[in-house]
Design a protein around this motif. Structure first.
Motif, PDB file in Angstrom:
ATOM      1  N   GLU A 301       0.831  -1.202   0.000  1.00 46.06           N
ATOM      2  CA  GLU A 301       0.000   0.000   0.000  1.00 46.06           C
ATOM      3  C   GLU A 301       0.865   1.251   0.000  1.00 46.06           C
ATOM      4  N   ALA A 302       1.957   1.238   0.763  1.00 47.02           N
ATOM      5  CA  ALA A 302       2.864   2.393   0.795  1.00 47.02           C
ATOM      6  C   ALA A 302       3.511   2.612  -0.562  1.00 47.02           C
ATOM      7  N   ILE A 303       3.946   1.531  -1.208  1.00 47.27           N
ATOM      8  CA  ILE A 303       4.565   1.652  -2.534  1.00 47.27           C
ATOM      9  C   ILE A 303       3.542   2.126  -3.558  1.00 47.27           C
ATOM     10  N   ILE A 304       2.307   1.605  -3.474  1.00 51.72           N
ATOM     11  CA  ILE A 304       1.252   2.037  -4.392  1.00 51.72           C
ATOM     12  C   ILE A 304       0.996   3.532  -4.236  1.00 51.72           C
ATOM     13  N   ALA A 305       0.908   4.013  -2.980  1.00 57.34           N
ATOM     14  CA  ALA A 305       0.689   5.442  -2.749  1.00 57.34           C
ATOM     15  C   ALA A 305       1.826   6.269  -3.330  1.00 57.34           C
ATOM     16  N   ALA A 306       3.062   5.791  -3.161  1.00 55.81           N
ATOM     17  CA  ALA A 306       4.216   6.523  -3.691  1.00 55.81           C
ATOM     18  C   ALA A 306       4.217   6.528  -5.218  1.00 55.81           C
ATOM     19  N   VAL A 307       3.864   5.401  -5.837  1.00 53.57           N
ATOM     20  CA  VAL A 307       3.845   5.321  -7.298  1.00 53.57           C
ATOM     21  C   VAL A 307       2.717   6.184  -7.862  1.00 53.57           C
ATOM     22  N   ILE A 308       1.535   6.116  -7.247  1.00 54.06           N
ATOM     23  CA  ILE A 308       0.441   6.981  -7.670  1.00 54.06           C
ATOM     24  C   ILE A 308       0.858   8.443  -7.540  1.00 54.06           C
ATOM     25  N   GLY A 309       1.671   8.724  -6.523  1.00 52.81           N
ATOM     26  CA  GLY A 309       2.143  10.082  -6.294  1.00 52.81           C
ATOM     27  C   GLY A 309       3.255  10.526  -7.214  1.00 52.81           C
ATOM     28  N   GLY A 310       3.701   9.676  -8.139  1.00 52.76           N
ATOM     29  CA  GLY A 310       4.674  10.099  -9.137  1.00 52.76           C
ATOM     30  C   GLY A 310       6.054   9.507  -8.999  1.00 52.76           C
ATOM     31  N   CYS A 311       6.314   8.690  -7.985  1.00 49.71           N
ATOM     32  CA  CYS A 311       7.640   8.091  -7.843  1.00 49.71           C
ATOM     33  C   CYS A 311       7.853   7.040  -8.928  1.00 49.71           C
ATOM     34  N   LEU A 312       9.010   7.089  -9.565  1.00 47.30           N
ATOM     35  CA  LEU A 312       9.342   6.111 -10.589  1.00 47.30           C
ATOM     36  C   LEU A 312       9.986   4.887  -9.956  1.00 47.30           C
ATOM     37  N   LEU A 313       9.703   3.725 -10.531  1.00 39.17           N
ATOM     38  CA  LEU A 313      10.293   2.496 -10.025  1.00 39.17           C
ATOM     39  C   LEU A 313      11.792   2.458 -10.258  1.00 39.17           C
ATOM     40  N   THR A 314      12.285   3.291 -11.173  1.00 40.64           N
ATOM     41  CA  THR A 314      13.718   3.329 -11.476  1.00 40.64           C
ATOM     42  C   THR A 314      14.481   4.297 -10.586  1.00 40.64           C
ATOM     43  N   GLY A 315      13.777   5.086  -9.749  1.00 40.86           N
ATOM     44  CA  GLY A 315      14.433   5.999  -8.834  1.00 40.86           C
ATOM     45  C   GLY A 315      14.746   7.349  -9.452  1.00 40.86           C
ATOM     46  N   GLY A 316      15.142   8.291  -8.601  1.00 40.89           N
ATOM     47  CA  GLY A 316      15.565   9.604  -9.063  1.00 40.89           C
ATOM     48  C   GLY A 316      14.456  10.573  -9.378  1.00 40.89           C
TER      49      GLY A 316
END
Length: 373
Positions: A301-316
């Motif tokens: 759930e934390a990762i989903i929230a971060a990804v929905i929020g624009g974080c890329l799986l590749t970092g940076g």
């Protein structure tokens, strides 16, 4: 010849790094754009479908704000770590394990509750340090390292709870807490007088016993606000924030310009452990118990929230603000489904669709912003 060179030089366009960006280009470059747009759509949807159900009454609002706050705490740590180019799948197990590190010493060894809380934070930070150290020293994927930690911590949580309590829950923490400041610090309610005034003024409703329908702002909401604010400031206003982006974007290039990549990543793993322990402490102090199944699937759930929020799986790339809006979407949808009476199974369907949509949308927006094809 010199004149021709001068003319050519004068005719060259200015360095593209010094050119001003249009407002649209700046907007598209914001990682939280998709999450904000998704939040607006979610509110419009439930504003139409949950109208009159109490979802947007004072107590209904506080329900989904509380769910949002709980996820914001761990999503902030997850977002910072993802911007730094790593994952932590042990967050959910850390919540359950930290809860046991509070409950068992308090109930079975007679420790003051404040000492148990300090012990839990120290233990969690040590585990976060070890996770980070293994990742940077062995260069194994953090996915694998923290997946191992997930099972180790979950197994230890179950084993310790059965060893001491002969079941997977340890209760009675509040019976030993007395008047310790730790209880209201993690489970109290703030601004109670304000809500009493609002109820008397007719701004919010009252319960049958005359108390306001919302008796204050839960401590978990205050913790979420403070953690998210600090995370946002660190990421966007400090040198350490620049280091996080550098470590996640191109670790080798960052090392070449003096960024202590190993130290940054280890620190970020400790941050995720700290956030998980704050979450765990709030739950232990609220319910007076620790359970082995607390925190199950919270890492996703934390990762989903971060990804929905624009974080890329590749970092940076990413932001804490975006992770907050991702958590807000999560909280509103979860409670909205309950208020509308829709089957709860659809919540999982929605999360999967939101994750896929967010990844596609963020990828498209980033390509537009950077000029990639």
């Amino acid at each position: 010849m010199a004149e021709n060179s001068t003319v050519v030089a004068a005719g060259r366009p200015a360095d593209e790094r010094l050119q001003k960006q249009s407002g649209l280009r700046k907007l598209l470059s914001r990682p939280e754009l998709g999450a904000i747009a998704g939040t607006v759509l979610v509110f419009l949807f439930f504003g139409a479908t949950a109208h009159g159900t109490g979802m947007f009454a004072a107590d209904g609002i506080m329900n989904w704000i509380t769910v949002t706050a709980q996820l914001t705490i761990i999503a902030t740590g997850a977002a910072l770590l993802m911007v730094g180019g790593e994952f932590d799948l042990s967050v959910g197990s850390m919540i359950g394990f930290a809860g046991m590190m509070i409950a068992i010493p308090t109930v079975y060894f007679g420790w003051p509750v404040w000492a148990s809380v300090v012990f839990a934070f120290c233990g969690a930070l040590l585990i976060g340090f070890l996770n980070g150290l293994i990742v940077v020293r062995t260069r194994l994927p953090s996915f694998i390292v923290t997946l191992a930690s997930l099972y180790i911590l979950r197994g230890m949580t179950i084993a310790l709870s059965i060893l001491f309590a002969n079941r997977t829950i340890v209760s009675g923490v509040k019976n030993f807490a007395g008047d310790s400041i730790v209880v209201p610090l993690f489970s109290g309610k703030a601004f109670q007088g304000l809500f009493v005034w609002m109820a008397n003024a007719g701004i919010i409703g009252k319960l049958p016993n005359g108390q306001p329908s919302v008796q204050g702002i839960p401590a978990v909401v205050i913790w979420a606000f403070v953690i998210a604010l600090i995370g946002h400031i660190v990421l966007t206003r400090t040198r350490f924030g620049n280091w996080i982006f550098g470590a996640g974007g191109d670790a080798n290039a960052a090392r070449n310009v003096g960024v202590p990549v190993a130290r940054v990543k280890i620190t970020l793993f400790m941050v995720t452990a700290f956030c998980a322990t704050v979450y765990a402490t709030c739950q232990v102090m609220e319910f007076g118990s620790a359970a082995a199944d607390r925190g199950v699937l919270k890492e996703f759930e934390a990762i989903i929230a971060a990804v929905i929020g624009g974080c890329l799986l590749t970092g940076g790339y990413g932001s804490v603000v975006g992770a907050f809006f991702g958590a807000l979407i999560f909280g509103v949808v979860q409670m909205g489904i309950l208020f509308t009476g829709a089957p709860n199974d659809w919540f999982q369907v929605f999360l999967g669709l939101m994750l896929l949509t967010a990844v596609l949308f963020n990828s498209y927006i980033r390509r537009r912003a950077t000029g990639e094809r």
